[in-house]
Design an enzyme around this catalytic site. Structure first.
Site, mmCIF file in Angstrom:
data_model
loop_
_atom_site.group_PDB
_atom_site.id
_atom_site.type_symbol
_atom_site.label_atom_id
_atom_site.label_comp_id
_atom_site.label_asym_id
_atom_site.label_seq_id
_atom_site.Cartn_x
_atom_site.Cartn_y
_atom_site.Cartn_z
ATOM 1 N N GLU A 1 0.524 -1.075 -0.054
ATOM 2 C CA GLU A 1 -0.073 -0.088 0.011
ATOM 3 C C GLU A 1 0.991 0.698 0.093
ATOM 4 O O GLU A 1 1.854 1.574 0.498
ATOM 5 C CB GLU A 1 -0.922 -0.185 1.335
ATOM 6 C CG GLU A 1 -2.033 0.646 0.749
ATOM 7 C CD GLU A 1 -3.072 -0.186 0.341
ATOM 8 O OE1 GLU A 1 -2.540 -0.838 -1.167
ATOM 9 O OE2 GLU A 1 -3.882 -1.548 -0.305
ATOM 10 N N GLY B 1 -12.732 2.868 -1.639
ATOM 11 C CA GLY B 1 -11.564 2.684 -1.753
ATOM 12 C C GLY B 1 -11.697 1.386 -2.115
ATOM 13 O O GLY B 1 -10.165 0.478 -2.180
ATOM 14 N N SER C 1 -11.849 1.357 -5.904
ATOM 15 C CA SER C 1 -11.457 1.469 -7.069
ATOM 16 C C SER C 1 -12.334 1.931 -8.065
ATOM 17 O O SER C 1 -12.409 0.912 -9.142
ATOM 18 C CB SER C 1 -10.337 0.399 -7.210
ATOM 19 O OG SER C 1 -9.690 0.946 -7.156
ATOM 20 N N SER D 1 -13.739 3.951 -9.490
ATOM 21 C CA SER D 1 -12.594 4.449 -10.444
ATOM 22 C C SER D 1 -12.227 3.835 -11.605
ATOM 23 O O SER D 1 -12.582 4.435 -13.069
ATOM 24 C CB SER D 1 -12.390 6.518 -10.308
ATOM 25 O OG SER D 1 -12.128 6.451 -8.865
ATOM 26 N N ASP E 1 -4.486 0.325 -9.325
ATOM 27 C CA ASP E 1 -5.790 0.003 -9.201
ATOM 28 C C ASP E 1 -6.103 0.296 -10.650
ATOM 29 O O ASP E 1 -6.745 -0.939 -11.663
ATOM 30 C CB ASP E 1 -6.437 1.403 -9.128
ATOM 31 C CG ASP E 1 -6.671 1.786 -7.199
ATOM 32 O OD1 ASP E 1 -5.697 1.108 -6.629
ATOM 33 O OD2 ASP E 1 -6.651 2.300 -7.270
ATOM 34 N N TYR F 1 -3.381 12.630 0.521
ATOM 35 C CA TYR F 1 -2.600 11.565 -0.632
ATOM 36 C C TYR F 1 -1.489 12.551 -1.201
ATOM 37 O O TYR F 1 -0.221 11.134 -1.497
ATOM 38 C CB TYR F 1 -4.052 10.987 -1.836
ATOM 39 C CG TYR F 1 -3.435 9.937 -2.799
ATOM 40 C CD1 TYR F 1 -3.388 8.737 -2.314
ATOM 41 C CD2 TYR F 1 -2.678 10.534 -3.368
ATOM 42 C CE1 TYR F 1 -2.749 7.677 -3.081
ATOM 43 C CE2 TYR F 1 -2.376 9.236 -4.585
ATOM 44 C CZ TYR F 1 -2.162 7.936 -4.209
ATOM 45 O OH TYR F 1 -1.482 6.871 -5.195
HETATM 46 C C1 GLA Z 1 -5.152 4.491 -4.307
HETATM 47 C C2 GLA Z 1 -4.232 4.690 -6.140
HETATM 48 C C3 GLA Z 1 -3.078 3.901 -5.871
HETATM 49 C C4 GLA Z 1 -2.549 3.870 -4.904
HETATM 50 C C5 GLA Z 1 -2.895 3.394 -3.039
HETATM 51 C C6 GLA Z 1 -2.239 3.129 -1.889
HETATM 52 O O1 GLA Z 1 -5.515 3.361 -4.322
HETATM 53 O O2 GLA Z 1 -4.920 4.820 -6.535
HETATM 54 O O3 GLA Z 1 -3.128 3.864 -6.659
HETATM 55 O O4 GLA Z 1 -1.393 4.501 -4.418
HETATM 56 O O5 GLA Z 1 -4.722 4.809 -3.103
HETATM 57 O O6 GLA Z 1 -1.860 2.060 -2.153
#
Ligand code: GLA
Length: 393
Positions: A38, A130, A132, A134, A178, A230
């Site tokens: 992560e 969280g 993904s 998108s 992602d 982030y």
């Molecule tokens: C989000 C981002 C990824 C990655 C994670 C953390 O999901 O889209 O690219 O950086 O956070 O691991």
């Protein structure tokens, strides 16, 4: 039949209702959870995501007049009508449509012969959790356009186009994990991705066959990657790499960590990034350790590594939140093999590895702990390593 295959006819019917014509096809791309690795993808490091059975479906047909029409069954506001030659980054108030519009923009920027299209979307990927959603939306769009305009793009290339859409058009500074997960995962496997070389390997992860379950716990705390935290972590890692004279933190080996930390401690302007470096270096190592366990047929042994990864994200990288910490605490106390937040953090979801026989009790313990803490009830479901993006009809 999978849920996705069931949803395909519905998506085609909805396309007809919206646009009054048949779609050329229906494409799907999944959400993901990350098993380990992560905040390593923007440090040129290693990640190990797997695709969820939850997908975003796109029914699509090409157009010859340069118009892009976008409609989603899950969003209010009707059809979004755009001209592909007028697409510009950071469109004001574009909402969800910025993601697919960004994919068209990124393809055109790359010189690919992509034209207008009508697209209708349906999705079962929870948003803001969280998982993904998108990337699923971007990759479903990219794969549909790839087929509609016979572009013949490789999966990795589709992932990079989707990431560019998100980075440069939508304005979210995410890494490549992602989109690659959505594009490249396969059923029954986790995807070991080297985010520098962009090479990957399918790692067998047969949970049911091993008598294991991977639970996903959506804390219902909405996360938003665009909120600055982030980008701040990312900038901190880049500052650390510069100070250490390496291309990216991937280049700091575990054995070099004490020395790297000592050097940062001695420089007042980068002393604050020491915990970020410690997380990234140890996390890359944990990915290698998890893969070694899986390759050796010892999936239960990854449990403590998952939990150690969570502690590192909580204490060093500081991207967890009380709800995610409570999932990990309650699940491990109730007998889970391991648990950790997954994805960017600041809310969103956690993953919990449990023996099949303990799954119900562990899930109940997490739900009870949330009730006792006065938190909104979490949403729990099982992650079965599923297929990456594909055409359904
Ligand atoms: C989000 C981002 C990824 C990655 C994670 C953390 O999901 O889209 O690219 O950086 O956070 O691991």
């Amino acid at each position: 039949m999978t849920d996705t295959e069931h949803a395909a006819p519905r998506t085609a019917v909805a396309f007809r209702e919206v646009y009054g014509a048949e779609p050329t096809g229906v494409w799907a791309a999944p959400g993901r959870v990350n098993l380990i690795g992560e905040h390593t993808d923007y440090n040129d490091g290693f990640v190990l995501p797997l695709a969820l059975p939850h997908t975003t479906l796109a029914a699509a047909a090409p157009r010859t007049d340069g118009v892009l029409r976008l409609h989603s069954g899950g969003a209010d506001g009707g059809v979004v009508d755009l001209r592909i030659d007028e697409l510009r980054p950071a469109p004001p108030q574009a909402g969800w449509a910025a993601y697919p519009a960004g994919v068209v923009w990124a393809m055109r920027e790359a010189g690919l012969p992509v034209g207008g299209a009508d697209l209708h979307y349906e999705s079962t990927v929870p948003t803001g959790a969280g998982l993904s959603s998108s990337a699923a939306l971007e990759v479903a769009t990219a794969l549909a356009l790839d087929d509609l305009f016979a572009l013949g793009l490789e999966r990795q290339r589709l992932a990079r186009i989707a990431q560019r859409a998100e980075n440069a058009f939508v304005g979210v500074p995410c890494g490549i994990m992602d989109q690659t997960a959505a594009a490249c995962c396969t059923e029954g496997h986790a995807l070991f991705l080297d985010t520098r070389e962009l090479t990957h390997r399918q790692v067998p992860f047969d949970l049911p066959g091993e008598g294991l379950r991977l639970l996903v716990v959506d804390t219902r705390v909405k996360h938003a990657l665009g909120d600055g935290a982030y980008a701040e972590r990312r900038a901190g890692c880049e500052r650390a790499a510069r100070a250490l004279g390496v291309r990216a933190l991937r280049d700091v080996a575990p054995a070099q960590l004490p020395d790297a930390l000592a050097r940062l401690a001695g420089a007042p302007d980068v002393a604050d990034v020491q915990p970020l470096v410690r997380h990234v270096v140890t996390e890359n190592h944990r990915v290698a350790e998890v893969i070694a366990c899986l390759d050796a047929g010892r999936p239960r042994a990854i449990g403590p590594l998952l939990t150690a990864g969570h502690a590192s994200l909580r204490d060093d990288f500081a991207v967890s939140c009380p709800e995610l910490d409570l999932v990990v605490e309650a699940a491990t106390a109730a007998g889970a093999l391991g648990a950790r937040m997954t994805g960017g953090g600041f809310g969103g979801s956690a993953v919990v590895l449990v023996e099949e026989a303990d799954a119900v009790a562990v899930g109940a313990a997490v739900t009870e702990a949330f009730a006792a803490a006065g938190y909104t009830a979490p949403r729990l479901f099982e992650a079965v390593p599923s297929a990456g993006a594909h055409r359904i009809r």
